[in-house]
Design a protein around this motif. Structure first.
Motif, short mmCIF file in Angstrom:
data_model
loop_
_atom_site.label_atom_id
_atom_site.label_comp_id
_atom_site.label_asym_id
_atom_site.label_seq_id
_atom_site.Cartn_x
_atom_site.Cartn_y
_atom_site.Cartn_z
N TYR A 469 0.85 -1.20 0.00
CA TYR A 469 0.00 0.00 0.00
C TYR A 469 0.87 1.23 0.00
N ARG A 470 0.27 2.37 -0.37
CA ARG A 470 1.06 3.58 -0.59
C ARG A 470 1.53 4.19 0.73
N ALA A 471 0.58 4.41 1.63
CA ALA A 471 0.92 5.04 2.92
C ALA A 471 -0.25 4.87 3.87
N GLU A 472 0.00 5.11 5.14
CA GLU A 472 -1.09 5.04 6.12
C GLU A 472 -1.96 6.31 5.99
N TYR A 473 -3.25 6.15 6.10
CA TYR A 473 -4.14 7.31 6.07
C TYR A 473 -4.12 8.08 7.39
N GLY A 474 -3.81 7.37 8.47
CA GLY A 474 -3.73 8.07 9.76
C GLY A 474 -5.02 8.05 10.55
#
Ligand SMILES: Cc1ncc(C[n+]2csc(CCOP(=O)(O)OP(=O)(O)O)c2C)c(N)n1
Length: 609
Positions: A469-474
């Protein structure tokens, strides 16, 4: 290039070489394969192990008149190179080059398009019967690894081949490894054969006892100038195959080209099923791969970018963590411990970990058995390989309504592994099953939350995600079956419903609209759909799954059934097999882009006012 390899355009060029020259060629092939794979990515260890085997086979048999089938097909690089694809091999796993698996579209020397394990014996039997029905005399050879041999399909074929004496040559390429160390009784049996005999030398062993066999008789003994004793010992040590009606020869050193050539010459044109057992070293000739063949089984392409965070790592780590406190959890892999991220789980909970071999059907049914007796099984498996267990999911897990969780890895468009490895059917084939729940996380934190939540969910469940996956959404709303998460409030009449992280990645770049993380593909969040989406709205669904039977069609059906007049546009994959090896290009070709979403919204602007 002033090498021997530069003169090899087809197997007929090979046949002009002496054995010492073939050995030199083997070295050149190893070098070429290693240098290419370390840059482009691909399978390294298996290909280095099968170089001499490939040369000896093509030296003796007459492909493409004789059929040579490579089980799985991940070990066929040397075959590809010497069968007319030497230059194109530089572009391995690229659209303007060649694929990493045998492909009939690529070459007449590739007898079949393949990429899944344990199919080659059935295919060979089909080829053999076709030849017999047409009255053709030819050889059908299948090369199958000891890992692929653990797949049930291989045994179904053996059972069938033995019963009627079909003419086929099975080359068992035994390197003691699947991707990891091979497992199970069959693998132990091969080990016994290896250890009890040492390597058989054709001249000294194989030729000798031939006349003792009912199949051969004196004719062949004379032709081969053989005498008797030693071959009997070869036969004796292989009772399993012999009793199934399959003649066994071996084990032979799979790197001894001269010996291999003699063996293949001896079995060429024989009637009835024959198994030649060769022992090879995975990673042979490249020290790092010889020491750690698992690490070099599949090599990632060289890239300047830092690797994206991996869903597989999150899955394995989370499972290990929750199993600390939950003794009912068990984890299952079908020979894919490393790929599915289960290593940390294995290290901490080895007694509740089962590697069943390349046996997805068995894994799913066995999980059902464990679940029936009160355990909470998690079967971590690639989407494409789970296809093989479809009836077990339906018949054993769903009809019995058992709490088996499928951690469906490598879902969506596959990229470099190509057409046989696409994970683009799972949303359809899973969500059409009654009692199955299907969800798909937007990032690692959500996958962790889903797996934690799944402990208290007692029904069939699939959690589906690609490799990375690209990155954590937070942020991550609490997980609840059939509840979606609004990522961005819209306030207008455009709604973009996204199944999974790749869909969200696309939608995030699109214009003013409500963007929804449709984390449950089944059941749909019907409360959201009926309360939030007004008549006359534009609803865009996005998924990296085929359109047929997928998420978007389910949303369309919901509005049709409810009689609510909204405009639904489904962005999904066309009804065709995906040959393209570039994920971005596949998305673009199928309209899965932010640009396309923007255009759709623009076109609808007038009617939305
Ligand atoms: C049905 C299926 N499950 C899993 C895989 C993934 N896979 C590719 S190669 C491989 C190991 C094969 O081992 P073996 O046949 O011994 O060949 P080796 O790599 O050792 O040469 C596995 C598990 C697959 N291709 N097909």
């Amino acid at each position: 290039m002033d090498s021997l390899l530069s003169k090899i355009d087809s197997p007929s060029d090979l046949k002009k070489l002496s054995v010492p020259a073939l050995r030199v060629l083997a070295g050149e092939l190893r070098e070429y394969i290693t240098q290419t794979v370390l840059v482009n990515g691909g399978h390294l260890s298996s290909n280095l192990g099968s170089v001499e085997l490939t040369l000896a086979l093509h030296y003796v048999f007459d492909a493409p008149r004789d059929d040579v089938l490579w089980d799985v097909g991940h070990q066929a690089y040397a075959h590809k190179i010497i069968c007319g694809r030497r230059e194109r091999f530089k572009r391995l796993r690229k659209n303007d080059g060649i694929t990493g698996f045998p492909s009939v579209k690529e070459s007449e020397y590739d007898a079949f398009t393949m990429g899944h394990s344990s199919t080659s014996l059935s295919l060979a039997l089909g080829f053999s019967r076709a030849a017999a029905l047409r009255g053709e005399r030819k050889n059908v050879v299948s090369v199958i690894g000891d890992g692929a041999f653990t797949g049930g399909l291989a045994f179904e074929a053996l059972n069938d081949a033995g019963q009627e004496g079909a003419k086929m040559i099975i080359v068992l390429n035994d390197n003691e490894m699947s991707i990891s160390k091979n497992v199970g009784g069959v693998s132990k049996y091969f080990e016994k054969l290896r250890l009890s005999r040492g390597y058989a030398k054709f001249k000294h062993n194989l030729k000798k006892g031939v006349s003792a066999l009912p199949f051969f008789g004196d004719k062949i003994v004379n032709a081969l100038d053989l005498s008797k004793d030693a071959f009997k010992t070869v036969i004796k040590s292989s009772r399993m195959f012999e009793q199934m009606g399959i003649r066994y020869y071996g084990p032979f050193d799979g790197h001894d080209i001269r010996n291999l050539i003699e063996v293949f010459r001896a079995v060429k044109d024989l009637d009835g099923p024959v198994l030649v057992h060769v022992v090879t070293k995975k990673g042979s000739g490249f020290a790092a791969a010889e020491i750690d063949p698992e690490r070099y089984h599949g090599v990632a392409p060289r890239s300047a970018a830092a690797p994206a965070p991996s869903f597989s790592d999150v899955a394995g780590q989370t499972l290990a963590d929750i199993a600390d406190a939950n003794p009912d959890i068990v984890a299952i892999t079908a020979a894919m411990c490393d790929g599915t991220g289960l290593n940390p789980y294995y290290v901490r909970h080895s007694t509740r970990y089962f590697d069943v071999g390349i046996a997805e059907q068995h894994a799913a049914a066995m999980a059902a058995g464990l679940a029936k007796k009160g355990f909470k099984p998690y079967f971590a498996v690639y989407s494409t390989f789970l296809q093989r267990a479809y009836d077990q999911i339906l018949h054993d897990v769903c009809i019995n309504k058992l709490p088996v969780t499928f951690l469906v890895d490598r879902a969506g468009v596959a990229g470099g592994d190509g057409v046989t490895h696409q994970g683009v059917f799972d949303l359809s084939y899973l969500s059409m099953l009654p009692d199955m729940t299907v969800c798909t996380p937007k990032d690692g934190a959500e996958l962790r939350a889903m797996i934690e939540w799944s402990q208290s969910f007692f029904a069939p469940l699939a959690i589906r995600y690609p490799k990375a996956y690209r990155a954590e959404y937070g942020f991550c709303a609490p997980v609840e079956s059939g509840k979606w998460e609004v990522i961005r409030e819209g306030g207008g009449k455009v709604f973009i419903l996204c199944a999974g992280n790749r869909a969200l990645d696309i939608a995030i770049g699109a214009a003013d609209a409500e963007i929804v993380n449709a984390r449950f593909v089944k059941p749909l969040d019907t409360e959201y759909l009926s309360s939030k989406i007004p008549r006359g709205a534009l609803v865009v669904t996005v998924e990296d799954n085929v359109k047929r039977g997928g998420f978007g069609e389910a949303v369309t059906a919901f509005f049709n059934d409810a009689g609510v007049a909204v405009k639904v546009r489904n962005l999904a994959l066309r009804d065709e097999f995906i040959e393209n090896l570039d994920i971005g290009e596949v998305f673009a070709q199928n309209g899965l882009t932010a640009e396309n979403i923007k255009n759709l919204i623009k076109k609808s602007e007038k009617s939305l006012k």
